[in-house]
Design a protein around this motif. Sequence first.
Motif, short mmCIF file in Angstrom:
data_model
loop_
_atom_site.label_atom_id
_atom_site.label_comp_id
_atom_site.label_asym_id
_atom_site.label_seq_id
_atom_site.Cartn_x
_atom_site.Cartn_y
_atom_site.Cartn_z
N ASN A 44 74.40 -97.24 -48.35
CA ASN A 44 74.18 -96.71 -49.71
C ASN A 44 75.72 -96.00 -50.08
O ASN A 44 75.66 -96.02 -51.45
CB ASN A 44 73.06 -95.50 -49.64
N THR A 45 76.49 -95.49 -49.30
CA THR A 45 77.58 -94.65 -49.74
C THR A 45 78.91 -95.19 -49.50
O THR A 45 79.72 -94.94 -50.13
CB THR A 45 77.40 -93.54 -49.00
N GLU A 108 68.51 -105.59 -39.80
CA GLU A 108 68.18 -106.47 -41.02
C GLU A 108 68.48 -105.73 -42.11
O GLU A 108 68.07 -104.45 -42.61
CB GLU A 108 66.53 -106.80 -41.12
N ILE A 109 69.09 -106.28 -43.07
CA ILE A 109 69.56 -105.58 -44.31
C ILE A 109 68.97 -106.35 -45.61
O ILE A 109 69.06 -107.73 -45.59
CB ILE A 109 71.12 -105.85 -44.70
N LYS A 110 68.04 -105.66 -46.36
CA LYS A 110 67.64 -106.06 -47.54
C LYS A 110 68.41 -105.67 -48.76
O LYS A 110 68.65 -104.47 -48.91
CB LYS A 110 66.07 -105.63 -47.52
N LEU A 111 68.55 -106.71 -49.79
CA LEU A 111 69.05 -106.12 -51.12
C LEU A 111 68.01 -105.70 -51.94
O LEU A 111 66.70 -106.45 -51.96
CB LEU A 111 69.86 -107.43 -51.81
N GLN A 112 68.22 -104.75 -52.87
CA GLN A 112 67.24 -104.40 -53.85
C GLN A 112 67.93 -104.04 -54.84
O GLN A 112 69.51 -103.91 -55.02
CB GLN A 112 66.56 -103.11 -53.35
N SER A 113 67.34 -104.32 -56.22
CA SER A 113 68.07 -104.25 -57.66
C SER A 113 68.33 -102.79 -57.58
O SER A 113 67.62 -101.83 -57.05
CB SER A 113 66.92 -104.50 -58.69
N ALA A 114 69.34 -102.40 -58.19
CA ALA A 114 69.84 -101.11 -58.21
C ALA A 114 69.21 -100.31 -59.43
O ALA A 114 68.54 -101.17 -60.57
CB ALA A 114 71.45 -101.01 -58.56
#
Length: 114
Positions: A44-45, A108-114
């Motif tokens: 996140n950062t 596990e890395i999941k993408l989310q809409s910002a």
Amino acid sequence: MTLTPKQQTYIDNAPKFNDHFAESFKKPEYVQAWLEDTLTTFLNTGDVEEFVECLVDVVKNSKRGEITRIANEAGINRSNLYDIMNGKVTPRIDTAFKLIRGLGYKYEIKLQSA
């Protein structure tokens, strides 16, 4: 400021942070939660330093003889791992993720809409 003998005794008998910190690493659920938290913070950062510091602390607090196993599982050489642990080298992000696997974790890395 002068402490009373009672205050000094209290301070002397209080748990030491480093002892408590090292004791925490004996709990797999603590290690996993801490790795998850710093990985999430990194994603996140972008603060890779905190993430690497967490990985180094976990490796340093592993059981005796585990560093060779961790290096082998991660697919990195042991001297490189020692350089990372001693702050001589900052690992690339792919090496940091290899260390997660070397420590016995999957991610596990999941993408989310910002």
